[in-house]
Design an enzyme around this catalytic site. Structure first.
Site, PDB file in Angstrom:
ATOM      1  N   HIS A   1       1.595   4.484  -2.912  1.00  0.00           N
ATOM      2  CA  HIS A   1       1.653   5.944  -2.806  1.00  0.00           C
ATOM      3  C   HIS A   1       2.833   6.504  -3.598  1.00  0.00           C
ATOM      4  O   HIS A   1       2.717   7.546  -4.256  1.00  0.00           O
ATOM      5  CB  HIS A   1       1.774   6.360  -1.339  1.00  0.00           C
TER       6      HIS A   1
ATOM      7  N   GLU B   1      -5.753   7.095  -0.859  1.00  0.00           N
ATOM      8  CA  GLU B   1      -5.761   5.849  -0.094  1.00  0.00           C
ATOM      9  C   GLU B   1      -6.451   4.725  -0.873  1.00  0.00           C
ATOM     10  O   GLU B   1      -5.990   3.580  -0.865  1.00  0.00           O
ATOM     11  CB  GLU B   1      -6.456   6.057   1.258  1.00  0.00           C
TER      12      GLU B   1
ATOM     13  N   ASP C   1      -4.599   1.348  -2.009  1.00  0.00           N
ATOM     14  CA  ASP C   1      -5.187   0.041  -1.690  1.00  0.00           C
ATOM     15  C   ASP C   1      -5.329  -0.803  -2.959  1.00  0.00           C
ATOM     16  O   ASP C   1      -5.027  -2.006  -2.962  1.00  0.00           O
ATOM     17  CB  ASP C   1      -6.562   0.218  -1.045  1.00  0.00           C
TER      18      ASP C   1
ATOM     19  N   HIS D   1       0.839  -1.203   0.000  1.00  0.00           N
ATOM     20  CA  HIS D   1       0.000   0.000   0.000  1.00  0.00           C
ATOM     21  C   HIS D   1       0.872   1.251   0.000  1.00  0.00           C
ATOM     22  O   HIS D   1       0.623   2.196  -0.770  1.00  0.00           O
ATOM     23  CB  HIS D   1      -0.907  -0.026   1.228  1.00  0.00           C
ATOM     24  N   GLU D   2       1.913   1.261   0.836  1.00  0.00           N
ATOM     25  CA  GLU D   2       2.797   2.427   0.894  1.00  0.00           C
ATOM     26  C   GLU D   2       3.571   2.594  -0.413  1.00  0.00           C
ATOM     27  O   GLU D   2       3.786   3.719  -0.873  1.00  0.00           O
ATOM     28  CB  GLU D   2       3.759   2.294   2.077  1.00  0.00           C
TER      29      GLU D   2
END
Length: 410
Positions: free
Chosen positions: A280, A354, A358, A276-277
């Site tokens: 980003h 977000e 995801d 997930h990070e």
């Protein structure tokens, strides 16, 4: 006061913000006991759900009390000459604009922190302790305070001194030089925060060799992500709550895993959180947020340059003589509605980011593992799973858990 317009605006803003905060907290609290949505019904068993209810109510009552105290303190200082009293004191101690400003804001921030110290103590050693979160010792609690004050004095003092020096040197164009200085500082903090600031508060150790590190490295290689370094932070020194984050840019990238996260999640769930990070970074959210932060700082400084020489603005907080530091404080309060609006926009974009991160984790690793990780983290943190939509709109930078799960299952 000959022209009380700014004073009335400041009072109006303080009252409006307090009432809005109180209303949103009340609406949110009314939904604490709402039935859990289908997507998150398995997060809590009956006992854990009751515990989460008690925790949320304790947080709500505590937040209401601290908000009321802060509001009355600010209003009382404004109406009964508190700012004027401190301003008179610092004028007796120094004649220079920079030393006066440093003493003025130093006294305000230190005094405010000391007055709020009992609340911070109660929250840590009563509320967090009661629900099993607190691991902070008294020594760590007060040492953290001293370190925070030291950082405020050094970093905040240098930045404030630079801004005032630019104002005296460049006049109306001071905001450009101040903007450039703060932009460089923001960039450096993004690059070196984990190396310079984190070690002051936490120990960081390289992640040991093993299956978890191998899994993270294999995933990073699969998605073409230059991994950088992986560290474990002793977050359990202060709390049982888990966390993980990326910091830095380029070759300064660093993954930080709280030791509590390693304890709470399975290895595939930890990799999913990191995926997930990575999302980003791959979606350029980090660069966008950095650029937006710098741009919003420039906007604020430009607007400040239009008002800072207005003596009525400086004297609206009750001081006897206009000054840069008095105008800066008055401007900060008057600008807060603009900050609220820009904050709403950034929160909206953050929630959108977000969802995208995801989806990236789902596509490149496992949506099931990420869902499991999010549920465990919510359970262990006694998170609110039924927030009010208005509260989410105003305050949430992340979507509620049920919406993230719906997005992952879509």
């Amino acid at each position: 006061m000959e022209n009380p317009f700014y004073l009335y605006c400041i009072i109006g803003i303080l009252v409006a913000e307090f009432l809005l905060t109180t209303l949103l907290n009340h609406l949110n609290a009314r939904r604490f006991a709402h039935p859990l949505p289908e997507e998150v019904r398995d997060v809590y068993n009956a006992e854990a759900y009751q515990k989460s209810q008690r925790y949320k109510r304790s947080q709500y009552r505590f937040g209401t009390l601290t908000s009321l105290f802060s509001f009355l303190l600010m209003l009382g200082f404004l109406l009964f000459g508190g700012f004027a009293w401190i301003d008179d004191l610092v004028r007796n101690w120094s004649d220079g604009a920079i030393p006066r400003a440093l003493l003025f804001f130093g006294a305000l921030l230190l005094g405010s922190d000391l007055l709020h110290l009992p609340f911070a103590y109660y929250h840590t050693f009563v509320i967090e302790e009661r629900f099993g979160f607190n691991k902070t010792t008294l020594a760590t609690f007060f040492l953290d305070k001293l370190k925070s004050w030291g950082l405020m004095i050094v970093v905040g003092g240098l930045l404030l001194s630079a801004i005032i020096w630019f104002f005296e040197w460049a006049g109306a164009h001071f905001w450009l030089y101040a903007w450039g200085t703060i932009a460089v500082f923001t960039l450096l903090m993004n690059l070196f925060y984990s190396k310079l600031i984190v070690p002051l508060f936490n120990q960081q150790e390289p992640l040991p060799e093993g299956s978890l590190k191998a899994g993270i490295e294999n995933y990073a290689k699969k998605v073409g992500f230059d991994l950088g370094q992986i560290f474990v932070i002793n977050g359990s020194k202060r709390s049982t709550k888990a966390n993980a984050y990326f910091s830095g840019l380029g070759k300064q990238k660093r993954i930080a895993l709280y030791d509590t996260l390693l304890h709470d999640l399975e290895e595939d769930e930890i990799v999913a959180v990191l995926a997930h990070e990575v999302g980003h970074y791959k979606k350029r959210h980090v660069l966008f947020n950095l650029a937006a932060s710098i741009a919003l700082t420039g906007l604020m400084l430009f607007v400040l340059s239009l008002f800072v020489n207005n003596s009525a603005l400086a004297m609206a907080i009750g001081v006897g003589q206009p000054s840069f530091h008095a105008a800066l404080l008055g401007f900060g309060i008057l600008y807060s509605p603009v900050s609220e609006v820009t904050g709403l926009i950034m929160n909206h974009l953050s929630r959108k980011f977000e969802y995208q991160a995801d989806a990236f984790a789902k596509e490149t690793f496992s949506g099931t593992a990420l869902t499991g990780a999010l549920k465990k983290l919510s359970k262990n943190n006694l998170s609110n799973l039924t927030p009010h939509p208005a509260y989410v709109f105003m305050h949430y930078s992340h979507p509620p858990l049920k919406d993230r799960i719906r997005n992952l299952k879509a």
